[in-house]
Design a protein around this motif. Sequence first.
Motif, short mmCIF file in Angstrom:
data_model
loop_
_atom_site.label_atom_id
_atom_site.label_comp_id
_atom_site.label_asym_id
_atom_site.label_seq_id
_atom_site.Cartn_x
_atom_site.Cartn_y
_atom_site.Cartn_z
N GLU A 1 -11.13 42.32 5.79
CA GLU A 1 -10.82 41.81 7.28
C GLU A 1 -10.37 41.27 8.17
N GLU A 2 -9.94 40.60 7.29
CA GLU A 2 -8.07 39.43 7.99
C GLU A 2 -7.44 40.85 7.77
N MET A 3 -7.09 40.98 6.80
CA MET A 3 -6.03 42.48 7.15
C MET A 3 -6.17 43.09 7.98
N LYS A 4 -7.74 44.30 7.68
CA LYS A 4 -8.28 44.89 8.92
C LYS A 4 -7.51 44.21 10.95
N ALA A 5 -8.27 43.51 10.71
CA ALA A 5 -8.41 42.39 11.78
C ALA A 5 -6.31 43.25 12.60
N ALA A 6 -5.54 42.22 11.67
CA ALA A 6 -4.30 42.33 11.71
C ALA A 6 -3.72 43.50 12.31
N VAL A 7 -4.22 44.78 11.45
CA VAL A 7 -4.48 45.82 12.12
C VAL A 7 -4.34 46.21 12.76
N LEU A 8 -5.61 47.14 13.61
CA LEU A 8 -6.41 46.58 14.44
C LEU A 8 -5.80 46.29 15.80
N ALA A 9 -5.33 44.56 15.55
CA ALA A 9 -4.61 43.91 16.99
C ALA A 9 -2.95 44.23 17.14
N ALA A 10 -2.93 44.55 16.03
CA ALA A 10 -0.97 45.30 15.97
C ALA A 10 -0.92 46.61 16.53
N LYS A 11 -2.00 47.77 15.83
CA LYS A 11 -1.79 49.12 16.12
C LYS A 11 -1.50 49.39 17.27
N ASP A 12 -1.33 49.06 18.46
CA ASP A 12 -0.66 49.88 19.84
C ASP A 12 0.32 49.21 20.51
N ASN A 13 1.00 48.28 19.39
CA ASN A 13 2.23 47.92 19.28
C ASN A 13 3.10 48.75 18.54
N LEU A 14 3.60 49.61 19.32
CA LEU A 14 4.39 50.91 18.06
C LEU A 14 5.79 49.97 18.48
N TYR A 15 6.44 48.91 19.48
CA TYR A 15 7.58 47.86 18.96
C TYR A 15 8.13 48.26 17.32
N THR A 16 8.97 47.96 17.27
CA THR A 16 9.74 47.24 15.55
C THR A 16 11.13 47.33 15.80
N ASP A 17 11.12 45.53 15.37
CA ASP A 17 12.83 45.38 15.35
C ASP A 17 13.11 45.79 13.74
N SER A 18 12.25 46.11 12.93
CA SER A 18 12.65 46.63 11.77
C SER A 18 13.41 47.56 11.43
N ILE A 19 13.99 48.31 10.44
CA ILE A 19 14.86 49.55 10.32
C ILE A 19 13.70 49.98 8.99
#
Length: 184
Positions: A166-184
């Motif tokens: 549930e914790e992992m799923k919540a983090a993914v759902l909260a971030a799913k529309d944020n396509l910005y990334t600094d990582s390569i």
Amino acid sequence: MNAKPFDLGITVGRFQTLHTGHVYMIEKAIAVCGRIGIFVGSSQESGTFKNPYTYEQRERFLREVFGNKVEIYPLPDIGVGNNSTWGDYVLENVRKRFGKSPDLLVSGKEERRVSWFDSVEGVSVAELYVPKIIDMSASRMREFFISDRFDEWKEYTPKALWDDYEEMKAAVLAAKDNLYTDSI
């Protein structure tokens, strides 16, 4: 006395959803190395679709699976990609944490990673490429959360993490529309 062929092995990964392929690779490293350093890449980034989890969450997930068999450290991106500049940076971080260069780089990717260290004079790092045992990626694991496919997620997830769904799923759902990334 260490009966294992390598003193210090390292692996580098984002572990932006830890799955059984990662676990298999790290277990192989533990089997042949006296000490294992896991360097968690993109440690500065969280809350994005590509990197939903914080470094602290990823460190905890790794610890839940491996306990004290490994040492875990953050490795923020420096924006250079997979090349010798990145290799210099990885070595600098390993030396800072362990006081020496690694003897072995453990990798699960098809491409050679030991070339990271080609430009570093006097450093010889062996490479253990651990072939994929499952056809899985962290991206696909994140898709299981988005479509709430617990049974499929569980099939590729170490049992030690099942209670974190549930914790992992919540983090993914909260971030799913944020396509910005600094990582390569």
